[in-house]
Design a protein around this motif. Structure first.
Motif, PDB file in Angstrom:
ATOM      1  N   ALA A   1      18.098 122.802 146.162  1.00  0.00           N
ATOM      2  CA  ALA A   1      17.618 124.104 145.697  1.00  0.00           C
ATOM      3  C   ALA A   1      16.495 123.931 144.683  1.00  0.00           C
ATOM      4  CB  ALA A   1      18.775 124.881 145.072  1.00  0.00           C
ATOM      5  N   LYS A   2      15.560 124.886 144.691  1.00  0.00           N
ATOM      6  CA  LYS A   2      14.441 124.793 143.755  1.00  0.00           C
ATOM      7  C   LYS A   2      14.833 125.292 142.375  1.00  0.00           C
ATOM      8  CE  LYS A   2      10.604 125.200 147.057  1.00  0.00           C
ATOM      9  NZ  LYS A   2      10.920 126.086 148.186  1.00  0.00           N
ATOM     10  N   ASP A   3      15.717 126.254 142.356  1.00  0.00           N
ATOM     11  CA  ASP A   3      16.083 126.878 141.086  1.00  0.00           C
ATOM     12  C   ASP A   3      17.557 126.600 140.816  1.00  0.00           C
ATOM     13  OD1 ASP A   3      16.475 128.424 138.868  1.00  0.00           O
ATOM     14  OD2 ASP A   3      15.576 130.245 139.710  1.00  0.00           O
TER      15      ASP A   3
ATOM     16  N   PHE B   1      16.343 135.135 150.185  1.00  0.00           N
ATOM     17  CA  PHE B   1      17.559 134.460 150.642  1.00  0.00           C
ATOM     18  C   PHE B   1      18.616 134.498 149.549  1.00  0.00           C
ATOM     19  CE2 PHE B   1      14.688 132.581 153.753  1.00  0.00           C
ATOM     20  CZ  PHE B   1      15.470 132.632 154.888  1.00  0.00           C
ATOM     21  N   MET B   2      19.856 134.588 149.986  1.00  0.00           N
ATOM     22  CA  MET B   2      20.988 134.454 149.070  1.00  0.00           C
ATOM     23  C   MET B   2      21.516 133.035 149.238  1.00  0.00           C
ATOM     24  SD  MET B   2      22.947 138.047 150.046  1.00  0.00           S
ATOM     25  CE  MET B   2      22.814 137.862 151.833  1.00  0.00           C
ATOM     26  N   GLU B   3      21.880 132.408 148.149  1.00  0.00           N
ATOM     27  CA  GLU B   3      22.451 131.064 148.224  1.00  0.00           C
ATOM     28  C   GLU B   3      23.965 131.196 148.082  1.00  0.00           C
ATOM     29  OE1 GLU B   3      20.209 128.833 145.225  1.00  0.00           O
ATOM     30  OE2 GLU B   3      18.490 130.069 145.795  1.00  0.00           O
TER      31      GLU B   3
ATOM     32  N   GLN C   1      28.744 123.673 147.494  1.00  0.00           N
ATOM     33  CA  GLN C   1      27.785 122.605 147.821  1.00  0.00           C
ATOM     34  C   GLN C   1      26.780 122.341 146.689  1.00  0.00           C
ATOM     35  OE1 GLN C   1      28.236 120.600 150.182  1.00  0.00           O
ATOM     36  NE2 GLN C   1      29.322 121.623 151.851  1.00  0.00           N
ATOM     37  N   LYS C   2      27.179 122.676 145.492  1.00  0.00           N
ATOM     38  CA  LYS C   2      26.417 122.330 144.273  1.00  0.00           C
ATOM     39  C   LYS C   2      24.929 122.691 144.352  1.00  0.00           C
ATOM     40  CE  LYS C   2      29.668 118.685 142.999  1.00  0.00           C
ATOM     41  NZ  LYS C   2      30.406 118.452 144.261  1.00  0.00           N
ATOM     42  N   ASP C   3      24.061 121.670 144.349  1.00  0.00           N
ATOM     43  CA  ASP C   3      22.622 121.959 144.344  1.00  0.00           C
ATOM     44  C   ASP C   3      22.077 122.142 145.762  1.00  0.00           C
ATOM     45  OD1 ASP C   3      22.927 119.370 145.122  1.00  0.00           O
ATOM     46  OD2 ASP C   3      21.433 118.524 143.765  1.00  0.00           O
TER      47      ASP C   3
ATOM     48  N   GLN D   1      24.174 133.327 144.844  1.00  0.00           N
ATOM     49  CA  GLN D   1      23.193 133.330 143.764  1.00  0.00           C
ATOM     50  C   GLN D   1      21.827 133.555 144.391  1.00  0.00           C
ATOM     51  OE1 GLN D   1      23.176 129.694 141.513  1.00  0.00           O
ATOM     52  NE2 GLN D   1      25.413 129.550 141.408  1.00  0.00           N
ATOM     53  N   LEU D   2      20.937 134.093 143.606  1.00  0.00           N
ATOM     54  CA  LEU D   2      19.559 134.155 144.085  1.00  0.00           C
ATOM     55  C   LEU D   2      18.598 134.227 142.915  1.00  0.00           C
ATOM     56  CD1 LEU D   2      18.317 137.289 143.822  1.00  0.00           C
ATOM     57  CD2 LEU D   2      19.823 137.657 145.752  1.00  0.00           C
TER      58      LEU D   2
END
Ligand code: CU
Length: 582
Positions: free
Chosen positions: A454-456, A518-520, A525-527, A546-547
């Motif tokens: 993930a970038k953030d 997108f929603m994470e 799955q952590k990062d 999260q987003l």
């Protein structure tokens, strides 16, 4: 005005349409296509048409001349221009499901200044492709999606595709009815049981609970099955035909392969109301992408897909025996099928139909253990006003209309407020038991792991609770108890990292779709949380995502079950630039 009069040649459109496989949807196309990185322009007319399914002709609405609409094959980084001409006598729209774009181009009437396309008008969409993967497009007006306005989008990555394939096929699943969407919705509103042949209610259950106490009622011996709730509780519209690329089971849409080839199937659930269980008996599938986003490969025998979701799988069929791709709706009222074969005209066996999926008490978060541990405040539950629930029918625990649940400590309901979001590993597939045979592997949301980091990675600063609510008895579906535009929109600041917690207080699964971002999915799955545009929230369960709110605008946020959205299960998700006050 015809779009060609504005300087776009029909020939160009046809050329592109040819590349997109307008005429060739049912045929194989080469797996390795070289894409020109030039801009793409095309015309799409929307008009009434006829569709023939298994030899029977019925009415529908076509985009670009066919149902499903032509597959749009693009390349990441391209600028695309699409002239959409409305040849209906009602307003229409096209929404580019899963694409990252400027709000007005998202195509949802009433959002971001996008107005419906009126009869006779042409609207020009124009956007740059900022992503790769499998997506789709569909009407966001009235019930038009149900009538055939859906098609696939395939965007080749600018860089090398991490997924290697010799063959590459779209399999767009849909549900078709000869009834008009208005008629369906009218019937649902008049009587929620219209499509339900075996009416039964939760009232019996609550009557028992009142008499015997909930602890006695909620035991292993009394699960929803014994309450004689059945499959029809899982889907509120039945009588559908289930299609693959617009073809019925007898039409038998076929994808060709040579033994040993890697075949990529881009499976899209473009149905209005149907959650599918998908499998290919005798062939393991490796899931390589979810909602267009690459995931670490995971080998499965079957998976469940909510409306609006996409999964890309790779299979390596061996030998010359045909394989059946089998997609059963969770209420098991029929099936969609297609065939993988070495030549046209072959048919695989139709597998034995699975028993209808049945909700269990565990589905409602009232599992065995939960009660034993005293997770629920029985007294509070007993204090519930059962009278108020008398009008309630199965299908929506709507009873869970909060006013009548005042006495109940919501947070104590096991499974309904589960901080991890993913209580058990099998949560995503463990509800309404799919009937997965012993030893077979069904995909779980917990298995999905983004291929890239993930970038953030900021911890969300804000948490937003979205309760999925409804009153089945009046066919009103809501978010946080409010119908669309009766409730407050959700507002977040541009750039913020936020968590959304879905709390499903109903007895149906809702595929929740956010436009624009997108929603994470918080699946452990952590990062590498998987990026999703649709999250299927099982009955009675909580899931969180999260987003990063980095797409300014006013985005639709809704259940992707068409008639749930139409009856109010939608809100506005507003990403606003806030200027610091002095
Ligand atoms: Cu819904």
């Amino acid at each position: 005005m015809h779009p060609t009069s504005r300087g776009f040649s029909r020939r160009d459109a046809l050329k592109l349409a040819g590349a997109a496989g307008v005429a060739g949807l049912v045929t194989a196309y080469p797996g390795r296509i070289s894409f020109a990185a030039t801009d793409q322009t095309l015309d799409l007319a929307i008009e009434r048409t006829r569709i023939t399914i298994d030899g029977h002709t019925s009415r529908g609405i076509a985009i670009g001349g066919s149902i499903p609409a032509p597959t749009l094959r693009w390349r990441e980084g391209q600028e695309v221009v699409i002239h959409v001409t409305n040849r209906l006598n009602e307003p229409t729209s096209i929404h580019w499901h899963g694409l990252l774009l400027q709000g007005v181009m998202d195509g949802a009437p009433g959002f971001n200044g996008f107005a419906p396309i009126h009869p006779g008008e042409t609207y020009t969409y124009h956007f740059k492709l900022r992503q790769a993967g499998t997506y789709w497009y569909h009407s966001h007006s009235a019930g038009q999606e149900q009538e055939g306005m859906y098609g696939a989008i395939v965007i080749e990555p600018a860089e090398r595709d991490p997924v290697r394939a010799d063959q590459d096929y779209v399999m767009l699943l849909s549900d078709h009815t000869t009834e008009s969407p208005d008629a369906v919705l009218r019937k649902l509103k008049v009587s929620e049981g219209y499509y339900n042949n075996n009416k039964r209610t939760l009232v019996d259950f609550f009557r028992d609970a009142q008499r015997d106490g909930l602890g006695a009622t909620v035991t292993d011996r009394l699960d929803w099955a014994e309450m004689r709730m059945d499959a029809t509780d899982l889907a509120d519209v039945t009588g559908y035909q289930f299609l693959v690329n617009g073809k019925g089971p007898r039409d038998n849409w076929t994808a060709l392969y040579k033994p040993g080839e890697r075949v990529r199937l881009r499976i899209i659930n473009g149905s209005a109301m149907t959650i599918f269980d998908v499998r290919i008996p005798g062939l393991a599938m490796t899931v390589v992408a979810a909602d267009g986003q690459n995931v670490a490969p995971v080998k499965v025998d079957e998976f469940r897909m909510g409306v609006g979701e996409t999964y890309d799988v790779v299979v390596i069929p061996q030998g010359d025996k045909p394989f059946t791709v089998f997609a059963e709706p969770i209420d098991r009222t029929g099936f969609a099928r297609a065939t993988l074969a070495v030549r046209d005209g072959l048919e695989g066996a139709i597998p034995e139909r699975r028993p209808r999926a049945v909700l269990t008490m565990a589905d409602m978060g009232m599992a065995h253990g939960g009660m034993a541990h005293g997770g629920m405040d029985h007294g509070a539950m007993a204090g519930m006003d059962h009278g108020a629930m008398a009008g309630m029918n199965h299908g929506a625990m709507p009873g869970m209309d909060h006013s009548s649940m005042a006495g109940m400590d919501h947070g104590s309901m096991p499974g309904m407020n589960n901080p991890g979001g993913m209580g058990s590993k099998d949560q995503a597939t463990g509800w309404a038991d799919a009937g997965t045979p012993p030893g077979a592997k069904a995909l779980s949301y917990a298995d999905l792991k983004s291929l890239t980091k993930a970038k953030d990675l900021r911890e969300p600063a804000h948490e937003i609770e979205v309760r999925l609510t409804g009153m089945m008895s009046r066919y009103i579906w809501t978010l946080n108890g409010r119908k669309f535009d009766e409730g407050d929109p959700i507002r977040v600041a541009y750039g913020d990292r936020v968590r959304i917690r879905f709390v499903n207080e109903t007895m149906m699964a809702h595929p929740m779709h956010l436009h624009g971002m997108f929603m994470e999915l918080e699946n452990g799955q952590k990062d590498r949380l998987p990026r999703k545009h649709v999250v299927l929230v099982p009955p009675g369960k909580t899931m969180s995502v999260q987003l990063t709110a980095d797409e300014p605008g006013e985005w639709p946020f809704h259940c992707h079950l068409l008639y749930h959205m139409a009856s109010g299960m939608m809100t506005r998700f507003i990403v606003e630039r806030r200027t610091a006050s002095l």
